[in-house]
Enzyme design. Structure first.
Site, PDB file in Angstrom:
ATOM      1  N   ARG A 180       0.855  -1.179   0.000  1.00 14.99           N
ATOM      2  CA  ARG A 180       0.000   0.000   0.000  1.00 14.99           C
ATOM      3  C   ARG A 180       0.902   1.244   0.000  1.00 14.99           C
ATOM      4  O   ARG A 180       1.929   1.280   0.704  1.00 14.99           O
ATOM      5  CB  ARG A 180      -0.910   0.043   1.232  1.00 14.99           C
ATOM      6  CG  ARG A 180      -2.109  -0.880   1.171  1.00 14.99           C
ATOM      7  CD  ARG A 180      -3.135  -0.444   0.112  1.00 14.99           C
ATOM      8  NE  ARG A 180      -4.308  -1.304   0.109  1.00 14.99           N
ATOM      9  CZ  ARG A 180      -4.488  -2.352  -0.696  1.00 14.99           C
ATOM     10  NH1 ARG A 180      -3.547  -2.692  -1.561  1.00 14.99           N
ATOM     11  NH2 ARG A 180      -5.608  -3.049  -0.656  1.00 14.99           N
TER      12      ARG A 180
ATOM     13  N   GLU B 176      -3.523   7.430  -4.423  1.00 11.88           N
ATOM     14  CA  GLU B 176      -3.845   6.966  -5.778  1.00 11.88           C
ATOM     15  C   GLU B 176      -5.128   7.621  -6.284  1.00 11.88           C
ATOM     16  O   GLU B 176      -6.075   7.736  -5.503  1.00 11.88           O
ATOM     17  CB  GLU B 176      -4.032   5.440  -5.760  1.00 11.88           C
ATOM     18  CG  GLU B 176      -2.737   4.745  -5.443  1.00 11.88           C
ATOM     19  CD  GLU B 176      -2.869   3.237  -5.316  1.00 11.88           C
ATOM     20  OE1 GLU B 176      -3.882   2.680  -5.773  1.00 11.88           O
ATOM     21  OE2 GLU B 176      -1.936   2.635  -4.768  1.00 11.88           O
TER      22      GLU B 176
ATOM     23  N   HIS C  84      -1.024   0.051  -9.875  1.00 12.86           N
ATOM     24  CA  HIS C  84      -1.650  -0.888  -8.924  1.00 12.86           C
ATOM     25  C   HIS C  84      -2.136  -2.157  -9.648  1.00 12.86           C
ATOM     26  O   HIS C  84      -3.338  -2.447  -9.694  1.00 12.86           O
ATOM     27  CB  HIS C  84      -2.805  -0.205  -8.163  1.00 12.86           C
ATOM     28  CG  HIS C  84      -3.087  -0.847  -6.830  1.00 12.86           C
ATOM     29  ND1 HIS C  84      -3.503  -0.137  -5.728  1.00 12.86           N
ATOM     30  CD2 HIS C  84      -3.011  -2.146  -6.428  1.00 12.86           C
ATOM     31  CE1 HIS C  84      -3.689  -0.977  -4.712  1.00 12.86           C
ATOM     32  NE2 HIS C  84      -3.389  -2.197  -5.119  1.00 12.86           N
TER      33      HIS C  84
HETATM   34  C1  GLV Z   1      -4.915  -5.178  -3.818  1.00 11.59           C
HETATM   35  O1  GLV Z   1      -4.220  -4.240  -3.636  1.00 11.59           O
HETATM   36  C2  GLV Z   1      -5.558  -5.914  -2.786  1.00 11.59           C
HETATM   37  O2  GLV Z   1      -5.451  -5.547  -1.606  1.00 11.59           O
HETATM   38  O3  GLV Z   1      -6.229  -6.897  -3.105  1.00 11.59           O
END
Ligand code: GLV
Length: 324
Positions: free
Chosen positions: A238, A267, A285
């Site tokens: 993250r 983001e 991501h």
């Molecule tokens: C993606 O970032 C997730 O947490 O599944």
């Protein structure tokens, strides 16, 4: 029972929902999230919500959606949901662990190798027609084979990244709240160390911890200052684990060799200066973004939602205390 699905999801989950004819489910069919006010308007009467990591589900949303019994997040991370507030209200929160472990570990390696071997810079050179042929000094990067990999966080994804590192003959160290079972440490050839030792000795530092108050800015100016000038930082967990302002400053100053980032603090906003840097590989991501994995995440999120609405125990509650 009514439910709302906040954004278009892959067909595997839609199939589960469409077959649940006992439930009254409405959908945002667009591949774009709603604003908070629109999300609230659509969820106000709902008993269940299937949402994405792009939806912020905070106390304000929960206050205005008083019937909610379940929030099913199609993600393994759930920092977009105020779980404490949901728990206070007796709402079950579920996530999709397990099914994205291998895809995310693969993508970590894609970023690590791309950052070390300057794949992004090379691609830009070729694509811009400015490449004039092979050169002995051209785009030299960092070796991976035989180097030290430092993993911050040692859950499912950290372990899957470590398994892949064996093929690169790496020394693998990790920093985690708790130690793995000695048998697993031996199998994966891992050594648990303090954070400072990890930062000082790793050639590659890769983040695999969830985002919590404890991991907020775990990589900051001070920790970047402890890393080797030849080291790389990889983040597929993250964004806010990293103080992006400090990272941009460190990359600009050549304080570390480079970074590979799949996640960002705010983001999809990018910290000023980030896109101008050549020594960072940027991805939008994509950790879990394979057809197979997103299908499984969608199916699992739908199954978790439907289970709670039918009074059954979901497979993946993150606040199981609500169920007992
Ligand atoms: C993606 O970032 C997730 O947490 O599944």
């Amino acid at each position: 029972m009514k439910a709302f699905v906040s954004r278009a999801i892959p067909p595997a989950g839609l199939k589960v929902l469409e077959e649940s004819t006992d439930l009254d489910i409405t959908y945002n069919t667009l591949d774009e999230g709603f604003s908070k006010s629109e999300l609230i308007a659509r969820t106000r009467d709902a008993d269940g919500l299937l949402c994405l990591l792009t939806d912020t589900i905070d106390a304000e949303v929960l206050d205005q959606c008083p019937n909610l019994k379940v929030i099913s997040n199609m993600a393994v991370g759930y920092n977009n949901i105020d779980v404490v507030e949901a728990t206070k209200r007796g709402i079950v929160v579920t996530n999709t662990p397990g099914v994205l472990t291998e895809a995310t570990a693969d993508f970590t390696w894609a970023l690590l190798l791309a950052a070390a071997r300057r794949v992004g810079e090379g691609e830009r050179l070729v694509r811009s027609h400015n490449w004039h042929g092979w050169g002995p000094l051209q785009l030299l990067g960092g070796a991976v084979n035989g180097k030290t990999l430092g993993l911050i966080g040692m859950g499912r994804i950290g372990q899957a990244v470590a398994r892949r590192a064996a093929g690169f003959n790496m020394d693998i160290i990790y920093y985690n709240r708790s130690a793995l079972e000695p048998a697993l440490e031996n199998e994966l050839k891992l050594r648990r160390v303090e954070l400072d030792e990890l930062l000082v000795t790793s050639d590659y530092v890769s983040l695999h911890a969830p985002y919590t108050n404890q991991t907020h800015h775990i990589i900051n100016a001070e920790s970047l200052g402890r890393m080797k000038p030849t080291a790389y930082l990889i983040n597929t967990s993250r964004g806010p684990l990293v103080d992006e302002a400090a990272l941009v400053a460190a990359l600009q100053a050549g304080q570390i060799a480079g970074a590979g980032l799949d996640v960002f603090e705010k983001e999809p906003e990018l910290y000023p200066g980030l896109t101008e840097l050549d020594n960072v590989v940027l991805a939008p991501h994509l950790g879990s973004a394979t057809h197979e994995t997103r299908g499984e995440m969608s199916r699992l999120a739908a199954t978790n939602l439907v289970a709670v609405l039918r009074g059954q125990r979901p497979a993946n509650p993150v606040n199981p205390e609500v169920l007992s």
